[in-house]
Write a protein that holds these residues in place. Structure first.
Motif, PDB file in Angstrom:
ATOM      1  N   ASP A 103      70.313 -51.917   6.917  1.00 54.78           N
ATOM      2  CA  ASP A 103      69.637 -53.206   7.122  1.00 54.78           C
ATOM      3  C   ASP A 103      69.340 -53.903   5.795  1.00 54.78           C
ATOM      4  N   TRP A 104      69.889 -55.110   5.655  1.00 54.05           N
ATOM      5  CA  TRP A 104      69.705 -55.899   4.443  1.00 54.05           C
ATOM      6  C   TRP A 104      68.230 -56.126   4.120  1.00 54.05           C
ATOM      7  N   ASN A 105      67.425 -56.298   5.147  1.00 60.04           N
ATOM      8  CA  ASN A 105      65.998 -56.563   4.928  1.00 60.04           C
ATOM      9  C   ASN A 105      65.256 -55.366   4.343  1.00 60.04           C
ATOM     10  N   SER A 106      65.888 -54.204   4.309  1.00 62.45           N
ATOM     11  CA  SER A 106      65.246 -53.020   3.726  1.00 62.45           C
ATOM     12  C   SER A 106      65.086 -53.146   2.218  1.00 62.45           C
ATOM     13  N   TYR A 107      65.943 -53.951   1.577  1.00 60.17           N
ATOM     14  CA  TYR A 107      65.912 -54.000   0.112  1.00 60.17           C
ATOM     15  C   TYR A 107      64.640 -54.638  -0.437  1.00 60.17           C
ATOM     16  N   ALA A 108      64.122 -55.683   0.204  1.00 65.70           N
ATOM     17  CA  ALA A 108      62.971 -56.406  -0.357  1.00 65.70           C
ATOM     18  C   ALA A 108      61.772 -55.499  -0.602  1.00 65.70           C
ATOM     19  N   PRO A 109      61.315 -54.695   0.370  1.00 60.71           N
ATOM     20  CA  PRO A 109      60.153 -53.845   0.104  1.00 60.71           C
ATOM     21  C   PRO A 109      60.428 -52.755  -0.934  1.00 60.71           C
ATOM     22  N   VAL A 110      61.648 -52.249  -0.968  1.00 63.69           N
ATOM     23  CA  VAL A 110      61.977 -51.206  -1.948  1.00 63.69           C
ATOM     24  C   VAL A 110      62.003 -51.784  -3.358  1.00 63.69           C
ATOM     25  N   LEU A 111      62.637 -52.934  -3.526  1.00 66.81           N
ATOM     26  CA  LEU A 111      62.710 -53.538  -4.862  1.00 66.81           C
ATOM     27  C   LEU A 111      61.329 -53.942  -5.363  1.00 66.81           C
ATOM     28  N   SER A 112      60.443 -54.338  -4.468  1.00 62.00           N
ATOM     29  CA  SER A 112      59.087 -54.696  -4.905  1.00 62.00           C
ATOM     30  C   SER A 112      58.343 -53.472  -5.426  1.00 62.00           C
ATOM     31  N   ILE A 113      58.636 -52.298  -4.859  1.00 65.38           N
ATOM     32  CA  ILE A 113      58.028 -51.065  -5.370  1.00 65.38           C
ATOM     33  C   ILE A 113      58.587 -50.725  -6.747  1.00 65.38           C
ATOM     34  N   TYR A 114      59.891 -50.877  -6.917  1.00 66.00           N
ATOM     35  CA  TYR A 114      60.500 -50.588  -8.220  1.00 66.00           C
ATOM     36  C   TYR A 114      59.989 -51.537  -9.304  1.00 66.00           C
ATOM     37  N   ASP A 115      59.470 -52.689  -8.942  1.00 62.80           N
ATOM     38  CA  ASP A 115      58.885 -53.594  -9.928  1.00 62.80           C
ATOM     39  C   ASP A 115      57.711 -52.948 -10.657  1.00 62.80           C
ATOM     40  N   ARG A 116      57.133 -51.900 -10.055  1.00 65.84           N
ATOM     41  CA  ARG A 116      56.009 -51.194 -10.696  1.00 65.84           C
ATOM     42  C   ARG A 116      56.476 -50.226 -11.780  1.00 65.84           C
ATOM     43  N   LEU A 117      57.763 -49.919 -11.816  1.00 65.66           N
ATOM     44  CA  LEU A 117      58.278 -48.970 -12.802  1.00 65.66           C
ATOM     45  C   LEU A 117      58.205 -49.574 -14.193  1.00 65.66           C
ATOM     46  N   GLU A 118      57.569 -48.875 -15.121  1.00 65.40           N
ATOM     47  CA  GLU A 118      57.359 -49.390 -16.472  1.00 65.40           C
ATOM     48  C   GLU A 118      58.482 -49.011 -17.433  1.00 65.40           C
ATOM     49  N   HIS A 119      59.364 -48.116 -17.010  1.00 63.19           N
ATOM     50  CA  HIS A 119      60.487 -47.689 -17.847  1.00 63.19           C
ATOM     51  C   HIS A 119      61.749 -48.466 -17.483  1.00 63.19           C
ATOM     52  N   PRO A 120      62.725 -48.544 -18.391  1.00 62.75           N
ATOM     53  CA  PRO A 120      64.027 -49.116 -18.013  1.00 62.75           C
ATOM     54  C   PRO A 120      64.601 -48.368 -16.810  1.00 62.75           C
ATOM     55  N   HIS A 121      65.245 -49.113 -15.915  1.00 60.98           N
ATOM     56  CA  HIS A 121      65.736 -48.523 -14.666  1.00 60.98           C
ATOM     57  C   HIS A 121      67.258 -48.531 -14.649  1.00 60.98           C
ATOM     58  N   VAL A 122      67.829 -47.357 -14.493  1.00 62.86           N
ATOM     59  CA  VAL A 122      69.277 -47.181 -14.376  1.00 62.86           C
ATOM     60  C   VAL A 122      69.581 -46.970 -12.894  1.00 62.86           C
ATOM     61  N   ILE A 123      70.475 -47.789 -12.332  1.00 61.87           N
ATOM     62  CA  ILE A 123      70.708 -47.753 -10.887  1.00 61.87           C
ATOM     63  C   ILE A 123      72.130 -47.300 -10.583  1.00 61.87           C
ATOM     64  N   VAL A 124      72.212 -46.286  -9.722  1.00 63.86           N
ATOM     65  CA  VAL A 124      73.475 -45.827  -9.153  1.00 63.86           C
ATOM     66  C   VAL A 124      73.475 -46.254  -7.689  1.00 63.86           C
ATOM     67  N   LEU A 125      74.568 -46.815  -7.216  1.00 63.55           N
ATOM     68  CA  LEU A 125      74.620 -47.244  -5.820  1.00 63.55           C
ATOM     69  C   LEU A 125      75.263 -46.167  -4.952  1.00 63.55           C
ATOM     70  N   GLY A 126      74.597 -45.841  -3.837  1.00 64.68           N
ATOM     71  CA  GLY A 126      75.082 -44.806  -2.942  1.00 64.68           C
ATOM     72  C   GLY A 126      75.891 -45.356  -1.785  1.00 64.68           C
ATOM     73  N   ASN A 127      76.333 -44.456  -0.907  1.00 63.76           N
ATOM     74  CA  ASN A 127      77.160 -44.870   0.226  1.00 63.76           C
ATOM     75  C   ASN A 127      76.388 -45.739   1.214  1.00 63.76           C
ATOM     76  N   HIS A 128      75.092 -45.466   1.418  1.00 66.70           N
ATOM     77  CA  HIS A 128      74.307 -46.307   2.316  1.00 66.70           C
ATOM     78  C   HIS A 128      74.072 -47.691   1.709  1.00 66.70           C
ATOM     79  N   ASP A 129      73.901 -47.731   0.388  1.00 69.39           N
ATOM     80  CA  ASP A 129      73.818 -49.031  -0.290  1.00 69.39           C
ATOM     81  C   ASP A 129      75.110 -49.814  -0.085  1.00 69.39           C
ATOM     82  N   ALA A 130      76.245 -49.151  -0.315  1.00 67.99           N
ATOM     83  CA  ALA A 130      77.532 -49.822  -0.210  1.00 67.99           C
ATOM     84  C   ALA A 130      77.776 -50.354   1.200  1.00 67.99           C
ATOM     85  N   GLN A 131      77.453 -49.539   2.188  1.00 66.09           N
ATOM     86  CA  GLN A 131      77.656 -49.966   3.572  1.00 66.09           C
ATOM     87  C   GLN A 131      76.771 -51.176   3.912  1.00 66.09           C
TER      88      GLN A 131
END
Length: 305
Positions: A89-117
Motif C-alpha cells: 500500500d502506497w499510503n504506508s510510506y507517509a507514516p514510516v517516513l515521518s518516523i525516519y525524520d527523527r533519525l539524527e544520523h545519515p540514513h542509507v536506504i536499501v530497497l526491498g522486494n515489498h518496497d519494489a512491489q
C-alpha cells in the motif's frame, strides 16, 4: 559517490516524497572516530493490516521509534535500513517516513522486494521501476549498495527485458532444485555486476576497505537468497571484502566465506514486542556486531580466519 541510475523527472514527480528513498546518503565528510560505527535496521515492513501468524504489520509504528531513539543516543557514522520499509500500500510510506525524520544520523536506504512491489504498483507502467544500486565513501572506506530488484518479477513493462530475464532464471533454478527459486527473490543484472566489479577494482586501487549492503542475502544458501547470490558472493570474496549485510530473511543468519563475513539481520516485523537492530563497529581487522532486541551479536577477527 556513484549513483548510475538517477531518477528521471517523471519518476521523481510520480514518486513524490518517496523519491527520497532513491537519494544518496548525506554522509559526513569524515568518520566520527578511528572506529567505523553504523547502525542496522531490517524489514520494518509496515502496513495498516491485521496481524498474520507472527507478522505484526502495524507494530512498526511503535517499534521503529524505539530503535531510532536508541540509535540516536550512540555516536554513529550512519544508519542503514536493509529494505522493506513497508509491506504494501502506497499510503504506508507517509507514516514510516515521518518516523525516519527523527533519525539524527545519515540514513542509507536499501530497497526491498515489498518496497519494489509497492512502488511498481504505484507507477502502474507510467514509468519504469527505478534502479537503486549505488556507492558512497567515507575516508578510506567504500560502501556498495546492491539492488536485488534489478532483475525481478517486480519490474514493470517499461523495465525492458528485466522481468523476462527473472522468469527465465526462476525456471532454470527450479529445474536445478535451487532453494532460492522463489518469486519473492530477485537478482542483480549483468550491468550491475559489471558496475559492482568496477567499484571493487577502484576501491582496491585506492586502498579502500569495502562494506556491502543489500536486501537479499548472499550466504548461507537458502530460500531467501538473491537468485544469483552465489555469483555475487564469489565476486565479493574474490576481492576479500570485509563484510556484507542484508535483510529479507527475517530469521537472520550468518556465514563466513574466506575472510568475508555475511550477516543477515532479523526482521523487525516479526513478533509483537521484539525490536531487533544492531550496531556495527569495525576497527582494523576486528568486526563487532552488537545485537539489540533479540538480534544476534558477533565478533570476527579476520586475522584468525
Amino acid at each position: 559517490m556513484s549513483y548510475p541510475h538517477p531518477l528521471t523527472s517523471l519518476q521523481r514527480e510520480l514518486l513524490g516524497d518517496v523519491a527520497e528513498l532513491y537519494a544518496l546518503p548525506d554522509v559526513r565528510s569524515a568518520p566520527l572516530s578511528s572506529t567505523l560505527r553504523f547502525g542496522l535496521i531490517a524489514d520494518p515492513q509496515y502496513a495498516d493490516i491485521d496481524t498474520a501468524k507472527n507478522l505484526y504489520y502495524r507494530h512498526a509504528l511503535q517499534k521503529l521509534p524505539q530503535a531510532i531513539e536508541q540509535l540516536n543516543q550512540q555516536p554513529l557514522d550512519f544508519v542503514v535500513t536493509l529494505g522493506d520499509l513497508v509491506d504494501r500500500d502506497w499510503n504506508s510510506y507517509a507514516p514510516v517516513l515521518s518516523i525516519y525524520d527523527r533519525l539524527e544520523h545519515p540514513h542509507v536506504i536499501v530497497l526491498g522486494n515489498h518496497d519494489a512491489q509497492t512502488i511498481t504498483q504505484h507507477l502502474n507502467d507510467a514509468a519504469a521501476l527505478p534502479k537503486s544500486y549505488y556507492a558512497f565513501q567515507l575516508a578510506d572506506w567504500r560502501f556498495i549498495v546492491y539492488d536485488g530488484n534489478d532483475v525481478s518479477l517486480y519490474c514493470n513493462a517499461l523495465n525492458g527485458d528485466d522481468r523476462a530475464t527473472a522468469e527465465a532464471m526462476l525456471v532454470d533454478l527450479t529445474e536445478r532444485e535451487q532453494p532460492q527459486a522463489k518469486p519473492w527473490n530477485g537478482a542483480v543484472g549483468k550491468s550491475q555486476l559489471m558496475w559492482i566489479e568496477q567499484q571493487l577494482q577502484d576501491a582496491q586501487q585506492q586502498d579502500e576497505k569495502v562494506v556491502v549492503f543489500g536486501h537479499y542475502p548472499l550466504a548461507p544458501h537458502n530460500t531467501h537468497n538473491l537468485l544469483n547470490g552465489g555469483e555475487l558472493a564469489d565476486l565479493l570474496t574474490s576481492y576479500n571484502i570485509q563484510c556484507c549485510f542484508s535483510g529479507h530473511d527475517h530469521r537472520g543468519g550468518s556465514a563466513i566465506i574466506g575472510q568475508t563475513g555475511f550477516f543477515t539481520l532479523k526482521g523487525m516485523l516479526d513478533g509483537a514486542e521484539d525490536v531487533p537492530f544492531a550496531v556495527v563497529e569495525i576497527e582494523g581487522d576486528v568486526l563487532r556486531i552488537t545485537g539489540y532486541g533479540g538480534e544476534i551479536s558477533h565478533t570476527v577477527d579476520r586475522r584468525l580466519l
